[in-house]
Design a protein around this motif. Structure first.
Motif, PDB file in Angstrom:
ATOM      1  N   CYS A 296      33.472   2.107  16.440  1.00 39.66           N
ATOM      2  CA  CYS A 296      32.876   2.402  15.137  1.00 39.66           C
ATOM      3  C   CYS A 296      31.400   2.756  15.291  1.00 39.66           C
ATOM      4  CB  CYS A 296      33.045   1.206  14.191  1.00 39.66           C
ATOM      5  SG  CYS A 296      32.070  -0.247  14.664  1.00 39.66           S
ATOM      6  N   SER A 297      30.769   3.147  14.194  1.00 36.89           N
ATOM      7  CA  SER A 297      29.361   3.562  14.252  1.00 36.89           C
ATOM      8  C   SER A 297      28.461   2.416  14.680  1.00 36.89           C
ATOM      9  CB  SER A 297      28.921   4.106  12.888  1.00 36.89           C
ATOM     10  OG  SER A 297      29.068   3.115  11.878  1.00 36.89           O
ATOM     11  N   ALA A 298      28.767   1.181  14.245  1.00 40.98           N
ATOM     12  CA  ALA A 298      27.952   0.041  14.661  1.00 40.98           C
ATOM     13  C   ALA A 298      28.046  -0.174  16.165  1.00 40.98           C
ATOM     14  CB  ALA A 298      28.397  -1.210  13.909  1.00 40.98           C
ATOM     15  N   CYS A 299      29.260  -0.107  16.699  1.00 38.58           N
ATOM     16  CA  CYS A 299      29.434  -0.297  18.146  1.00 38.58           C
ATOM     17  C   CYS A 299      28.771   0.823  18.938  1.00 38.58           C
ATOM     18  CB  CYS A 299      30.918  -0.375  18.476  1.00 38.58           C
ATOM     19  SG  CYS A 299      31.730  -1.898  17.929  1.00 38.58           S
ATOM     20  N   ARG A 300      28.919   2.063  18.463  1.00 42.71           N
ATOM     21  CA  ARG A 300      28.326   3.198  19.194  1.00 42.71           C
ATOM     22  C   ARG A 300      26.809   3.124  19.200  1.00 42.71           C
ATOM     23  NH1 ARG A 300      32.010   6.172  16.081  1.00 42.71           N
ATOM     24  NH2 ARG A 300      30.276   7.098  14.916  1.00 42.71           N
ATOM     25  N   SER A 301      26.223   2.485  18.194  1.00 42.62           N
ATOM     26  CA  SER A 301      24.758   2.366  18.138  1.00 42.62           C
ATOM     27  C   SER A 301      24.256   1.124  18.871  1.00 42.62           C
ATOM     28  CB  SER A 301      24.286   2.328  16.684  1.00 42.62           C
ATOM     29  OG  SER A 301      24.754   1.154  16.025  1.00 42.62           O
ATOM     30  N   GLY A 302      25.171   0.388  19.520  1.00 42.21           N
ATOM     31  CA  GLY A 302      24.766  -0.790  20.269  1.00 42.21           C
ATOM     32  C   GLY A 302      24.669  -2.047  19.446  1.00 42.21           C
ATOM     33  N   ASN A 303      25.257  -2.042  18.262  1.00 41.29           N
ATOM     34  CA  ASN A 303      25.207  -3.205  17.370  1.00 41.29           C
ATOM     35  C   ASN A 303      26.619  -3.714  17.073  1.00 41.29           C
ATOM     36  OD1 ASN A 303      22.228  -3.251  16.713  1.00 41.29           O
ATOM     37  ND2 ASN A 303      22.732  -1.187  16.041  1.00 41.29           N
ATOM     38  N   GLY A 304      27.320  -4.088  18.131  1.00 40.60           N
ATOM     39  CA  GLY A 304      28.698  -4.526  17.973  1.00 40.60           C
ATOM     40  C   GLY A 304      28.847  -5.756  17.100  1.00 40.60           C
ATOM     41  N   ASN A 305      27.778  -6.542  16.953  1.00 37.81           N
ATOM     42  CA  ASN A 305      27.850  -7.717  16.081  1.00 37.81           C
ATOM     43  C   ASN A 305      27.995  -7.336  14.609  1.00 37.81           C
ATOM     44  OD1 ASN A 305      25.160  -6.685  16.285  1.00 37.81           O
ATOM     45  ND2 ASN A 305      24.383  -8.542  15.322  1.00 37.81           N
ATOM     46  N   ARG A 306      27.770  -6.069  14.272  1.00 33.88           N
ATOM     47  CA  ARG A 306      27.948  -5.590  12.896  1.00 33.88           C
ATOM     48  C   ARG A 306      29.294  -4.896  12.698  1.00 33.88           C
ATOM     49  NH1 ARG A 306      22.022  -2.601  12.618  1.00 33.88           N
ATOM     50  NH2 ARG A 306      20.768  -4.463  13.179  1.00 33.88           N
ATOM     51  N   CYS A 307      30.123  -4.882  13.718  1.00 32.91           N
ATOM     52  CA  CYS A 307      31.409  -4.204  13.672  1.00 32.91           C
ATOM     53  C   CYS A 307      32.326  -4.835  12.622  1.00 32.91           C
ATOM     54  CB  CYS A 307      32.069  -4.290  15.051  1.00 32.91           C
ATOM     55  SG  CYS A 307      33.755  -3.642  15.142  1.00 32.91           S
TER      56      CYS A 307
END
Length: 362
Positions: free
Chosen positions: A109-120
């Motif tokens: 997802c966009s959160a994971c692709r931006s390096g923020n997997g905790n927001r996935c």
């Protein structure tokens, strides 16, 4: 131990219902690794699941990502040794000393692709939505294994890495530079680690630690607090960044009282959604205080720093002085048992039959 064998584990089956018993080993999934657990810790979420749950644990309805349904092995803070590797698991070898990052995300997802997997939106955790580490063995996705140097950290200290990573992530949610004045409200498990992280990774001018418990204020001093006080501190609003860790309205009131106009409050403790805080938010608005949240951690970014902070001290006994036998878990969760030594974090050895002092220095 064979694929069809069993293991001792702490299994939650409902509110207030926890047994230490034999639990079947699952079939190892192709992309997973099996960790022989050395030491596991508990945190507030484990206590909440036992006393008030199920809140996150899928005891009554199947989890849409992990597929888990029914009794759950608790525990998302643990260290261990890789005992087996699935056929499709990459980047992990049998015999490695590892800690579990616990937090998993979809990776797409966009959160994971931006390096923020905790927001996935598909975020989940070992020990909360899948069987965890309060057991002799725990199976986790290969990507959640973070190796550590057993020549630098003991297994007891390494078991503190996951909550330390939460603290490191919380610290990074505000811009801290040389000369920044920091306050930490609530010196529990993550609050204590946050204090250590701020002290080791930054060059702040002042760290004020607030907690109503005298023993926790003493721990704060050992971890580098410049000043300590109870929650009713009468202090000028001159703090640049306040970390609210307690999740209480009183803690948030203290945070607002301490923060200078234009300063920042980082919320890590979760507030009761029914609490009335309208007047407090009005005051925060009028003084243009920035509020930001902090959720879990980003393992790739935060785990290396967490391990570095743990390695920066030879003794964490003020935080975690004892390692308990798993049989004492229920009593420590319901309050009928008490630790023999004062501390903040409770650690468990799933194979021990008696408690022992924690070993932190090598």
């Amino acid at each position: 131990m064979t694929e069809s064998g069993s293991m001792r584990a702490a299994v939650l089956s409902g509110r207030g219902q926890l047994t230490i018993d034999e639990h079947p080993l699952p079939r190892l999934r192709p992309d997973y690794v099996r960790i022989r657990v050395d030491v596991a810790g508990i945190c507030g979420s484990d206590v909440s699941e036992f006393r008030h749950g199920p809140l996150l644990a899928p005891l009554e309805s199947r989890h849409r990502i992990t597929g888990h349904l029914g009794p759950l092995v608790l525990g998302h803070e643990f260290s261990g040794t890789v005992a087996a590797v699935g056929a499709e698991a990459a980047g992990v070898q049998i015999g490695w000393s590892v800690v579990s990052a616990a937090s998993a995300s979809c990776g797409h997802c966009s959160a994971c692709r931006s390096g923020n997997g905790n927001r996935c939106p598909d975020y989940w955790a070992v020990g909360l939505q899948q069987d965890g580490g309060l057991a002799e063995y725990c199976d986790v996705p290969a990507g959640l294994c973070v190796p550590y140097d057993a020549a630098v950290l003991t297994a007891d200290t390494a078991a503190l890495a996951q909550p330390m990573a939460i603290a490191v992530h919380s610290m990074k949610q505000a811009n801290i530079s040389a000369g920044t004045r920091v306050a930490i409200v609530g010196i529990g498990g993550v609050g204590a680690f946050l204090l250590a992280a701020v002290n080791h990774l930054t060059d702040v001018a002042h760290i004020l630690a607030l907690d109503p418990a005298p023993d926790r204020r003493l721990v704060a001093r050992t971890l580098g607090a410049t000043e300590t006080a109870g929650g009713d501190v009468d202090h000028e609003p001159d703090v640049d960044v306040v970390y609210e860790m307690s999740g209480t309205v009183a803690g948030l009131e203290s945070a607002a009282r301490l923060t200078r106009p234009g300063g920042t409050i980082v919320l890590t403790g979760l507030q009761n959604p029914d609490a009335v805080i309208g007047a407090l938010l009005r005051d925060i608005t009028l003084r243009e205080i920035t509020i930001t949240g902090a959720k879990a951690c980003v393992p790739a970014d935060d785990m290396p720093d967490a391990l570095a902070v743990l390695a920066s001290r030879s003794d964490w006994s003020s935080v975690a002085p004892e390692v308990f036998a798993l049989d004492r878990l229920r009593g420590l969760l319901d309050g009928s048992d008490q630790p023999d030594a004062a501390g903040i974090k409770l650690l468990f050895d799933p194979r021990a039959r008696a408690s022992r002092p924690a070993t932190h220095g090598l």
